[in-house]
Design a protein around this motif. Structure first.
Motif, PDB file in Angstrom:
ATOM      1  N   UNK A 155       7.916  -3.015   2.194  1.00 11.71           N
ATOM      2  CA  UNK A 155       7.554  -2.873   3.494  1.00 11.71           C
ATOM      3  C   UNK A 155       5.909  -2.603   3.302  1.00 11.71           C
ATOM      4  N   UNK A 156       5.220  -2.521   4.233  1.00  8.19           N
ATOM      5  CA  UNK A 156       3.716  -2.098   4.090  1.00  8.19           C
ATOM      6  C   UNK A 156       3.820  -0.555   3.615  1.00  8.19           C
ATOM      7  N   UNK A 174      -5.574   1.461   3.931  1.00  9.08           N
ATOM      8  CA  UNK A 174      -5.403   2.304   4.867  1.00  9.08           C
ATOM      9  C   UNK A 174      -4.315   3.123   4.307  1.00  9.08           C
ATOM     10  N   UNK A 175      -4.140   4.644   4.938  1.00 11.62           N
ATOM     11  CA  UNK A 175      -3.020   5.385   4.623  1.00 11.62           C
ATOM     12  C   UNK A 175      -1.777   4.918   5.372  1.00 11.62           C
ATOM     13  N   UNK A 176      -1.921   4.585   6.413  1.00  5.17           N
ATOM     14  CA  UNK A 176      -0.770   4.297   7.022  1.00  5.17           C
ATOM     15  C   UNK A 176      -0.651   2.755   7.722  1.00  5.17           C
ATOM     16  N   UNK A 186      -3.826  -2.331   6.355  1.00  6.34           N
ATOM     17  CA  UNK A 186      -5.177  -2.795   6.377  1.00  6.34           C
ATOM     18  C   UNK A 186      -5.669  -2.515   5.055  1.00  6.34           C
ATOM     19  N   UNK A 187      -6.998  -3.394   4.521  1.00  2.62           N
ATOM     20  CA  UNK A 187      -7.592  -3.041   3.354  1.00  2.62           C
ATOM     21  C   UNK A 187      -9.077  -3.380   3.632  1.00  2.62           C
ATOM     22  N   UNK A 213      -3.985   5.353  -6.752  1.00  2.00           N
ATOM     23  CA  UNK A 213      -5.463   5.620  -6.283  1.00  2.00           C
ATOM     24  C   UNK A 213      -5.944   4.912  -5.279  1.00  2.00           C
ATOM     25  N   UNK A 214      -6.375   5.302  -3.965  1.00  5.44           N
ATOM     26  CA  UNK A 214      -6.737   4.432  -3.276  1.00  5.44           C
ATOM     27  C   UNK A 214      -8.201   3.581  -3.272  1.00  5.44           C
ATOM     28  N   UNK A 215      -8.952   3.870  -3.983  1.00  5.82           N
ATOM     29  CA  UNK A 215     -10.205   3.111  -4.093  1.00  5.82           C
ATOM     30  C   UNK A 215      -9.823   2.307  -5.515  1.00  5.82           C
TER      31      UNK A 215
END
Length: 117
Positions: free
Chosen positions: A7-8, A109-111, A89-90, A19-21
């Motif tokens: 799932x997303x 995106x975080x959510x 979203x990215x 790591x988000x970036x």
């Protein structure tokens, strides 16, 4: 071979844990333009590959609605769609351009957005 379906939300957690970036690099040149341009298909493929490599998960379904113009600071949005229909979203942001090479970072995106009922 059985591929796991994620799932997303699972992707979001995987991306945050990794790591988000993230940083990616690709190249494409459009004739008649002063700035190099990465096609939306190549951009989506590169983002999907980088997410898969960073998270250790299967390559996700990513779409990008527009080409990415290689100009430092330019941003674009892509969407990761999970097998359950939820989306994540990215954001893609150009960090540097070297000739026809466009270097960019990606941040998920975080959510996620749940699938439509």
């Amino acid at each position: 071979m059985i591929k796991s379906r994620l799932s997303a939300a699972t992707w979001a957690l995987s991306v945050v844990a990794a790591g988000a970036m993230l940083v990616g690099c690709s190249a494409s040149v459009s004739a008649g333009k002063s700035d190099p341009e990465l096609s939306k298909a190549k951009l989506a493929d590169t983002v999907a590959e980088k997410l898969a490599a960073t998270t250790g998960q299967p390559k996700p379904d990513v779409t990008c609605p527009e080409d990415l113009v290689g100009k430092v600071g330019n941003t674009g949005r892509c969407t990761l769609t999970a097998s359950d229909g939820s989306t994540l979203g990215v954001t893609v942001k150009v960090s540097s351009v070297q000739g026809s090479n466009i270097n960019f970072g990606i941040k998920a995106d975080e959510k996620p957005t749940p699938a439509a009922s």
